[in-house]
Write a protein that holds these residues in place. Structure first.
Motif, PDB file in Angstrom:
ATOM      1  N   GLY A  87      32.844 -26.519   1.024  1.00  0.00           N
ATOM      2  CA  GLY A  87      32.722 -27.890   0.527  1.00  0.00           C
ATOM      3  C   GLY A  87      31.465 -28.083  -0.290  1.00  0.00           C
ATOM      4  O   GLY A  87      31.480 -28.706  -1.362  1.00  0.00           O
ATOM      5  N   MET A  88      30.345 -27.515   0.173  1.00  0.00           N
ATOM      6  CA  MET A  88      29.080 -27.682  -0.528  1.00  0.00           C
ATOM      7  C   MET A  88      29.099 -26.959  -1.878  1.00  0.00           C
ATOM      8  O   MET A  88      28.615 -27.487  -2.892  1.00  0.00           O
ATOM      9  CB  MET A  88      27.931 -27.158   0.328  1.00  0.00           C
ATOM     10  CG  MET A  88      26.569 -27.542  -0.216  1.00  0.00           C
ATOM     11  SD  MET A  88      25.214 -27.068   0.882  1.00  0.00           S
ATOM     12  CE  MET A  88      25.161 -25.311   0.579  1.00  0.00           C
ATOM     13  N   LEU A  89      29.668 -25.756  -1.904  1.00  0.00           N
ATOM     14  CA  LEU A  89      29.723 -24.992  -3.153  1.00  0.00           C
ATOM     15  C   LEU A  89      30.692 -25.614  -4.154  1.00  0.00           C
ATOM     16  O   LEU A  89      30.470 -25.553  -5.367  1.00  0.00           O
ATOM     17  CB  LEU A  89      30.122 -23.538  -2.855  1.00  0.00           C
ATOM     18  CG  LEU A  89      29.072 -22.707  -2.108  1.00  0.00           C
ATOM     19  CD1 LEU A  89      29.641 -21.356  -1.705  1.00  0.00           C
ATOM     20  CD2 LEU A  89      27.809 -22.535  -2.948  1.00  0.00           C
ATOM     21  N   PHE A  90      31.782 -26.210  -3.647  1.00  0.00           N
ATOM     22  CA  PHE A  90      32.723 -26.887  -4.543  1.00  0.00           C
ATOM     23  C   PHE A  90      32.017 -28.049  -5.227  1.00  0.00           C
ATOM     24  O   PHE A  90      32.124 -28.240  -6.440  1.00  0.00           O
ATOM     25  CB  PHE A  90      33.942 -27.375  -3.765  1.00  0.00           C
ATOM     26  CG  PHE A  90      35.033 -27.920  -4.635  1.00  0.00           C
ATOM     27  CD1 PHE A  90      35.864 -27.064  -5.338  1.00  0.00           C
ATOM     28  CD2 PHE A  90      35.228 -29.288  -4.762  1.00  0.00           C
ATOM     29  CE1 PHE A  90      36.867 -27.559  -6.160  1.00  0.00           C
ATOM     30  CE2 PHE A  90      36.225 -29.793  -5.574  1.00  0.00           C
ATOM     31  CZ  PHE A  90      37.047 -28.923  -6.272  1.00  0.00           C
ATOM     32  N   ALA A  97      35.786 -34.757 -10.628  1.00  0.00           N
ATOM     33  CA  ALA A  97      36.562 -34.329 -11.804  1.00  0.00           C
ATOM     34  C   ALA A  97      38.013 -34.055 -11.413  1.00  0.00           C
ATOM     35  O   ALA A  97      38.950 -34.432 -12.133  1.00  0.00           O
ATOM     36  CB  ALA A  97      35.938 -33.080 -12.414  1.00  0.00           C
ATOM     37  N   LEU A  98      38.207 -33.404 -10.264  1.00  0.00           N
ATOM     38  CA  LEU A  98      39.564 -33.136  -9.782  1.00  0.00           C
ATOM     39  C   LEU A  98      40.277 -34.432  -9.428  1.00  0.00           C
ATOM     40  O   LEU A  98      41.450 -34.638  -9.760  1.00  0.00           O
ATOM     41  CB  LEU A  98      39.497 -32.208  -8.564  1.00  0.00           C
ATOM     42  CG  LEU A  98      40.830 -31.902  -7.867  1.00  0.00           C
ATOM     43  CD1 LEU A  98      41.765 -31.147  -8.801  1.00  0.00           C
ATOM     44  CD2 LEU A  98      40.585 -31.085  -6.593  1.00  0.00           C
ATOM     45  N   TRP A  99      39.573 -35.323  -8.758  1.00  0.00           N
ATOM     46  CA  TRP A  99      40.145 -36.599  -8.318  1.00  0.00           C
ATOM     47  C   TRP A  99      40.620 -37.415  -9.519  1.00  0.00           C
ATOM     48  O   TRP A  99      41.656 -38.071  -9.470  1.00  0.00           O
ATOM     49  CB  TRP A  99      39.105 -37.378  -7.513  1.00  0.00           C
ATOM     50  CG  TRP A  99      39.627 -38.571  -6.777  1.00  0.00           C
ATOM     51  CD1 TRP A  99      39.632 -39.864  -7.207  1.00  0.00           C
ATOM     52  CD2 TRP A  99      40.230 -38.588  -5.476  1.00  0.00           C
ATOM     53  NE1 TRP A  99      40.175 -40.690  -6.261  1.00  0.00           N
ATOM     54  CE2 TRP A  99      40.558 -39.925  -5.179  1.00  0.00           C
ATOM     55  CE3 TRP A  99      40.509 -37.597  -4.538  1.00  0.00           C
ATOM     56  CZ2 TRP A  99      41.152 -40.303  -3.987  1.00  0.00           C
ATOM     57  CZ3 TRP A  99      41.103 -37.970  -3.342  1.00  0.00           C
ATOM     58  CH2 TRP A  99      41.417 -39.306  -3.080  1.00  0.00           C
ATOM     59  N   LYS A 106      42.157 -43.776  -7.792  1.00  0.00           N
ATOM     60  CA  LYS A 106      41.050 -44.282  -8.593  1.00  0.00           C
ATOM     61  C   LYS A 106      39.745 -43.656  -8.113  1.00  0.00           C
ATOM     62  O   LYS A 106      39.611 -43.305  -6.941  1.00  0.00           O
ATOM     63  CB  LYS A 106      40.946 -45.802  -8.456  1.00  0.00           C
ATOM     64  CG  LYS A 106      42.161 -46.559  -8.976  1.00  0.00           C
ATOM     65  CD  LYS A 106      41.956 -48.048  -8.759  1.00  0.00           C
ATOM     66  CE  LYS A 106      43.132 -48.864  -9.276  1.00  0.00           C
ATOM     67  NZ  LYS A 106      42.956 -50.311  -9.026  1.00  0.00           N
ATOM     68  N   THR A 107      38.801 -43.558  -9.025  1.00  0.00           N
ATOM     69  CA  THR A 107      37.481 -43.046  -8.652  1.00  0.00           C
ATOM     70  C   THR A 107      36.854 -43.924  -7.587  1.00  0.00           C
ATOM     71  O   THR A 107      36.147 -43.434  -6.702  1.00  0.00           O
ATOM     72  CB  THR A 107      36.567 -42.989  -9.891  1.00  0.00           C
ATOM     73  OG1 THR A 107      37.182 -42.159 -10.893  1.00  0.00           O
ATOM     74  CG2 THR A 107      35.205 -42.405  -9.539  1.00  0.00           C
ATOM     75  N   SER A 108      37.138 -45.215  -7.650  1.00  0.00           N
ATOM     76  CA  SER A 108      36.567 -46.141  -6.658  1.00  0.00           C
ATOM     77  C   SER A 108      37.042 -45.804  -5.241  1.00  0.00           C
ATOM     78  O   SER A 108      36.323 -46.048  -4.269  1.00  0.00           O
ATOM     79  CB  SER A 108      36.930 -47.587  -7.002  1.00  0.00           C
ATOM     80  OG  SER A 108      38.336 -47.749  -7.055  1.00  0.00           O
ATOM     81  N   ASP A 109      38.263 -45.244  -5.124  1.00  0.00           N
ATOM     82  CA  ASP A 109      38.755 -44.845  -3.796  1.00  0.00           C
ATOM     83  C   ASP A 109      37.863 -43.757  -3.203  1.00  0.00           C
ATOM     84  O   ASP A 109      37.514 -43.795  -2.024  1.00  0.00           O
ATOM     85  CB  ASP A 109      40.191 -44.311  -3.891  1.00  0.00           C
ATOM     86  CG  ASP A 109      41.173 -45.375  -4.329  1.00  0.00           C
ATOM     87  OD1 ASP A 109      40.937 -46.563  -4.025  1.00  0.00           O
ATOM     88  OD2 ASP A 109      42.180 -45.025  -4.966  1.00  0.00           O
ATOM     89  N   LEU A 110      37.510 -42.792  -4.031  1.00  0.00           N
ATOM     90  CA  LEU A 110      36.660 -41.699  -3.571  1.00  0.00           C
ATOM     91  C   LEU A 110      35.249 -42.201  -3.282  1.00  0.00           C
ATOM     92  O   LEU A 110      34.611 -41.764  -2.317  1.00  0.00           O
ATOM     93  CB  LEU A 110      36.622 -40.586  -4.626  1.00  0.00           C
ATOM     94  CG  LEU A 110      35.923 -39.281  -4.229  1.00  0.00           C
ATOM     95  CD1 LEU A 110      36.499 -38.714  -2.940  1.00  0.00           C
ATOM     96  CD2 LEU A 110      36.030 -38.263  -5.351  1.00  0.00           C
ATOM     97  N   GLU A 111      34.774 -43.120  -4.086  1.00  0.00           N
ATOM     98  CA  GLU A 111      33.445 -43.689  -3.854  1.00  0.00           C
ATOM     99  C   GLU A 111      33.398 -44.446  -2.531  1.00  0.00           C
ATOM    100  O   GLU A 111      32.409 -44.364  -1.793  1.00  0.00           O
ATOM    101  CB  GLU A 111      33.062 -44.611  -5.009  1.00  0.00           C
ATOM    102  CG  GLU A 111      32.775 -43.863  -6.307  1.00  0.00           C
ATOM    103  CD  GLU A 111      32.611 -44.792  -7.485  1.00  0.00           C
ATOM    104  OE1 GLU A 111      33.035 -45.973  -7.385  1.00  0.00           O
ATOM    105  OE2 GLU A 111      32.083 -44.335  -8.528  1.00  0.00           O
ATOM    106  N   ARG A 112      34.482 -45.178  -2.209  1.00  0.00           N
ATOM    107  CA  ARG A 112      34.544 -45.870  -0.922  1.00  0.00           C
ATOM    108  C   ARG A 112      34.579 -44.874   0.234  1.00  0.00           C
ATOM    109  O   ARG A 112      33.976 -45.107   1.279  1.00  0.00           O
ATOM    110  CB  ARG A 112      35.763 -46.790  -0.869  1.00  0.00           C
ATOM    111  CG  ARG A 112      35.572 -48.112  -1.586  1.00  0.00           C
ATOM    112  CD  ARG A 112      36.629 -49.123  -1.186  1.00  0.00           C
ATOM    113  NE  ARG A 112      37.960 -48.694  -1.614  1.00  0.00           N
ATOM    114  CZ  ARG A 112      38.490 -48.999  -2.788  1.00  0.00           C
ATOM    115  NH1 ARG A 112      37.804 -49.728  -3.661  1.00  0.00           N
ATOM    116  NH2 ARG A 112      39.708 -48.599  -3.107  1.00  0.00           N
ATOM    117  N   THR A 113      35.313 -43.776   0.024  1.00  0.00           N
ATOM    118  CA  THR A 113      35.369 -42.746   1.061  1.00  0.00           C
ATOM    119  C   THR A 113      33.987 -42.142   1.294  1.00  0.00           C
ATOM    120  O   THR A 113      33.584 -41.908   2.438  1.00  0.00           O
ATOM    121  CB  THR A 113      36.353 -41.623   0.653  1.00  0.00           C
ATOM    122  OG1 THR A 113      37.638 -42.198   0.429  1.00  0.00           O
ATOM    123  CG2 THR A 113      36.447 -40.565   1.739  1.00  0.00           C
TER     124      THR A 113
END
Length: 219
Positions: A87-90, A97-99, A106-113
């Protein structure tokens, strides 16, 4: 020294059970630790088979109960640390970028996570080690978010020790009926998968509905 494969001669010992029994027979505690380390890296290898079987082995005198608990917990932590490094190396940038390429997210979904993990990451790692399916997966976001390694190892060790102890002691006490544990945990795993699938389906339905409404407004 007693042999686990001989003790299993009255019941099926092929597949995962046979493979794990052979490892424990040949290597003792380190064999059980290796099996659990691989289970962390390859979740299809079921801890609900390996751990009760290791407890049964301890009951048969193939290894001590203390060795069973120590080596399986060591293997759990080793496998989890490997996933943490993945996970750290990824890295966060690659993850975003993958998301961004995935549909219906949405990018906001990942930011909330990320924000949720920042607030509740310690509980997530600790409790996640005791939930089928998520036992392995929780190490990856911990690496992505670069949780402090000493804290990660402490939480992983504690959560793994609790989970391993329950399943090993169950196998130890149940004796040649250790397979009952596999059935019970297997049901729990299916419930977890069903809940995750339902949550994902709900999420996708809400996203699709939102897109349709947005199209209607533009029209």
């Amino acid at each position: 020294m007693p042999h686990l494969t001989l003790a299993l001669s009255t019941q099926p010992a092929d597949g995962i059970a046979g493979w794990a029994a052979d490892l424990v027979d040949k290597m003792g505690g380190p064999g059980a630790g290796l099996a659990i380390a691989l289970e962390n890296l390859f979740p299809p290898l079921p801890s609900e088979v390996i751990l009760p079987l290791t407890g049964f082995a301890a009951g048969q005198g193939v290894l001590s109960l203390g060795a069973a608990l120590f080596w399986t917990t060591f293997g759990s932590v080793a496998g989890a640390v490997a996933l943490y490094w993945i996970g750290m190396l990824f890295g966060r940038e690659r993850m975003f970028a993958l998301w961004a390429r995935l549909p219906l997210v949405k990018t906001s979904d990942l930011e909330r996570t990320e924000a949720w993990f920042a607030r509740h990451g310690t509980k997530a790692v600790l409790l996640g080690r005791m939930v089928p399916i998520f036992r392995s997966l929780i190490s990856v976001p911990a690496g992505l978010e670069r949780m402090r390694m000493p804290l990660f190892i402490m939480l992983t060790t504690l959560g793994s020790l609790i989970w391993n102890s329950v399943l090993i002691l169950a196998g130890y006490w149940l004796g040649d009926q250790w397979g009952v544990v596999e059935t019970s945990i297997g049901i729990l795993s299916k419930v977890v998968v069903a809940l995750v699938a339902a949550a994902l389906a709900t999420y996708l339905a809400v996203r699709l509905k939102g897109r349709r409404k947005a199209r209607h407004r533009r029209v």
